[in-house]
Structure formats: structure tokens, C-alpha cells
Design an enzyme around this catalytic site. Structure first.
Site, PDB file in Angstrom:
ATOM      1  N   HIS A 128      77.274  80.988  -5.875  1.00 21.27           N
ATOM      2  CA  HIS A 128      76.085  81.815  -6.127  1.00 21.27           C
ATOM      3  C   HIS A 128      74.788  81.015  -5.933  1.00 21.27           C
ATOM      4  O   HIS A 128      73.759  81.576  -5.579  1.00 21.27           O
ATOM      5  CB  HIS A 128      76.091  82.346  -7.572  1.00 21.27           C
ATOM      6  N   GLU A 131      73.409  88.020  -9.233  1.00 20.55           N
ATOM      7  CA  GLU A 131      74.022  89.354  -9.273  1.00 20.55           C
ATOM      8  C   GLU A 131      72.967  90.451  -9.440  1.00 20.55           C
ATOM      9  O   GLU A 131      73.105  91.540  -8.908  1.00 20.55           O
ATOM     10  CB  GLU A 131      75.059  89.438 -10.404  1.00 20.55           C
ATOM     11  N   CYS A 187      78.563  75.872  -7.073  1.00 22.15           N
ATOM     12  CA  CYS A 187      78.899  77.279  -7.342  1.00 22.15           C
ATOM     13  C   CYS A 187      78.341  78.074  -6.174  1.00 22.15           C
ATOM     14  O   CYS A 187      77.190  77.845  -5.756  1.00 22.15           O
ATOM     15  CB  CYS A 187      78.247  77.726  -8.659  1.00 22.15           C
ATOM     16  N   CYS A 230      84.822  80.705  -4.270  1.00 18.19           N
ATOM     17  CA  CYS A 230      84.357  80.563  -5.646  1.00 18.19           C
ATOM     18  C   CYS A 230      84.876  79.221  -6.159  1.00 18.19           C
ATOM     19  O   CYS A 230      86.092  78.985  -6.146  1.00 18.19           O
ATOM     20  CB  CYS A 230      84.930  81.709  -6.479  1.00 18.19           C
ATOM     21  N   ASP A 243      85.321  86.261  -4.571  1.00 13.83           N
ATOM     22  CA  ASP A 243      84.497  85.523  -5.533  1.00 13.83           C
ATOM     23  C   ASP A 243      84.371  86.399  -6.776  1.00 13.83           C
ATOM     24  O   ASP A 243      84.726  87.586  -6.750  1.00 13.83           O
ATOM     25  CB  ASP A 243      83.109  85.255  -4.914  1.00 13.83           C
ATOM     26  N   SER A 244      83.828  85.832  -7.839  1.00 16.41           N
ATOM     27  CA  SER A 244      83.575  86.640  -9.039  1.00 16.41           C
ATOM     28  C   SER A 244      82.476  87.669  -8.783  1.00 16.41           C
ATOM     29  O   SER A 244      82.281  88.575  -9.581  1.00 16.41           O
ATOM     30  CB  SER A 244      83.138  85.730 -10.188  1.00 16.41           C
TER      31      SER A 244
END
Ligand code: DGL
Length: 279
Positions: A183, A149, A181, A71, A8-9
Site C-alpha cells: 500500500h 483504501e 507494504c 502483500c 492483497d488485503s
């Protein structure tokens, strides 16, 4: 020994790993967070494809037998070329528009995702297939990836950021909101608090975990007996959900190698918040 690769990012893909580990607790995993290049949401598809190629090479070097693109943005930009270029099976993410369209009572479905995902052809096609039966309203989760994050998952400041993107969907009458998403599921407590009890959120991760079992059987990476054991867990989870019970707590932390392209702290922190016992 089999190894499942995920990337994932950033830490968002851990929301997918968490659901996979519920079904396959004894596998070996390697997880790559590309946080040196996070967020992906506003980056060009070409840029994201290049990042994905590099990450996939690394995961294959590590011995991954199958790769979960955990992702939505990377899936939208790159999964097709990854499938063409690499001799390994890829499992991608897709906003769960279908179950939302079938489940809405107000006739309005909300989608929260990144700009890249909302522009992707797969999403636009899926949306087109269900738009006749309901209204689909979208919003980018502005700042959500950064909150996750940074580990800012609660508190007044977080609520204000989340409210800005959520409120337009609530104002439009959405009673089901798709989290497009990986996240975003980490912000579910705040999302639920702000939306109130009349709104349901759909996290596609459990469906992706089930699909992974299916593909691993096809690829002979899981025996029938192992798949049966995993599917028994799927049934157990579905029964609990049908009875309105909470999902059972997670078991022990999985055997996973965590790799970050940038600062390793955010990924470690999120991992330990999911599986605290190995802190
Ligand atoms: N977790 C990624 C996704 O599912 C985050 C995107 C981003 O880095 O902007 O799309």
C-alpha cells in the site's frame, strides 16, 4: 491464454500489478482485494493463512496459472503453506533490505512495514544478515493502509498521519527507507515531500516484476521471445533511472478482472487513478 493472479488485503497490490504490466502489458490478469478483511497487519498468521487459502482457491478457479502474493503481510504469514498446499507457483513480496543496506551512506536504513511483516521470520533473517554492516530502524506505517483504501493520498491530514511514523526513521538518520507494504508506494508523493531530497525510498515492486518474468520462463508460461521483449523493457527502465529520468508513462489499462471481498469502490478508484483512460 495465460492468466496471472494477484491478491492483497486491499488495493495495495495494484502497486505491484502496475510494475508487472509495464513488462507484460498483454497478459490477462485477475486481482483479488480482500478488503472485507483489511487490514491484515495486526491479524494473526493463522487468520491470514485461512484467508489466503480461500483466495488462492478462487484465483485457481478463475484460471490463474501463477499467483503473485502482492502483500508483504500475507507473504510473511502464508507463502510457505501456500507453496506446500497448492500446485501452482507463487511469487511473494519481501522488504528490500539488501539493496538498502548496500546503498546507504549514513549507515542507517529505515523500514516501514506492517506489524505482521516485521515479525515474520523471513524479514528477521534478512535483517540479521545485514545488521552487521548498518543500523536498521523500523516503524509500522500506522494508518497508512486505511489512508490508501480511503483514497486519502494527499493533504494536511494525510501528511500528519504519515509524519508520525516517518519522523522516527528520519530522526534516526535513515537515508534509505524500504517500503515493506504494497500500500505504501501510493503515499510516495507525501513521503518524499516530508522526507526531503536527501532520502530515497525503495519500492520492491519492480524487482518482483522482474522475478516474475524469470519464474514464468521456468514454468514455460513465457516463451524466450516474450521474455526477451519484457527484459528489453527492464533495460529501458534501468537506463532511464540511471540517467535520472522519470519512468515512462504507463500504456493502456491491462485486461484484468477486479474482484473485491467487500465494497468494490476502493479498488475501482485506485485502478482508475493508475489507468485513467478507461474511466
Ligand atoms: N498491502 C499489505 C502488505 O503489503 C497491507 C497490509 C495490511 O492489510 O495491513 O502488507
Amino acid at each position: 491464454m495465460r492468466m496471472i493472479g494477484l491478491f492483497d488485503s486491499g488495493s495495495g497490490g495494484l502497486s505491484v500489478l502496475r510494475e508487472i504490466v509495464r513488462l507484460l502489458p498483454d497478459e490477462k490478469y485477475v486481482y483479488y482485494s480482500d478488503n472485507a478483511h483489511c487490514p491484515y497487519g495486526e491479524k494473526s498468521p493463522e487468520y491470514i493463512r485461512e484467508r489466503c487459502r480461500e483466495i488462492v482457491r478462487l484465483l485457481l478457479d478463475k484460471g490463474a496459472d501463477i499467483i503473485v502474493v502482492a502483500c508483504n503481510t500475507a507473504t510473511a504469514a502464508a507463502i510457505q503453506v501456500l507453496r506446500e498446499e497448492f500446485p501452482v507457483r507463487f511469487i511473494g513480496m519481501e522488504p528490500a533490505v539488501k539493496p538498502a543496506a548496500l546503498g546507504t551512506r549514513t549507515g542507517v536504513v529505515g523500514v516501514l512495514a506492517t506489524a505482521g511483516t516485521l515479525k515474520g521470520s523471513k524479514y528477521l533473517t534478512t535483517k540479521g544478515n545485514f545488521e552487521d554492516g548498518c543500523t536498521i530502524v523500523e516503524h509500522v506505517g500506522q494508518g497508512f493502509v486505511e489512508l490508501v483504501e480511503n483514497g486519502d493520498l494527499e493533504g494536511k491530514a494525510t501528511e500528519e498521519v504519515v509524519r508520525t511514523s516517518l519522523q522516527p526513521l528520519l530522526d534516526a538518520g535513515a537515508d534509505i527507507i524500504v517500503l515493506g507494504c504494497t500500500h505504501y508506494p501510493f503515499l510516495l508523493p507525501v513521503l518524499r515531500k516530508l522526507a526531503g531530497p536527501g532520502v530515497r525510498f525503495i519500492d520492491p515492486a519492480p524487482a518482483v516484476a522482474r522475478h516474475l518474468i524469470y519464474v514464468m520462463v521456468q514454468e514455460r508460461l513465457l516463451s524466450e521471445r516474450e521474455a526477451t521483449r519484457a527484459l528489453a523493457k527492464v533495460i529501458e527502465l534501468a537506463e532511464k533511472e540511471a540517467m535520472g529520468q522519470k519512468r515512462p508513462p504507463l500504456g493502456a489499462a491491462p485486461a484484468v478482472e477486479l474482484i473485491s471481498s467487500g465494497d468494490p469502490a476502493p479498488l475501482q478508484r485506485m485502478f482508475h487513478s493508475i489507468w485513467p483512460e478507461i474511466q
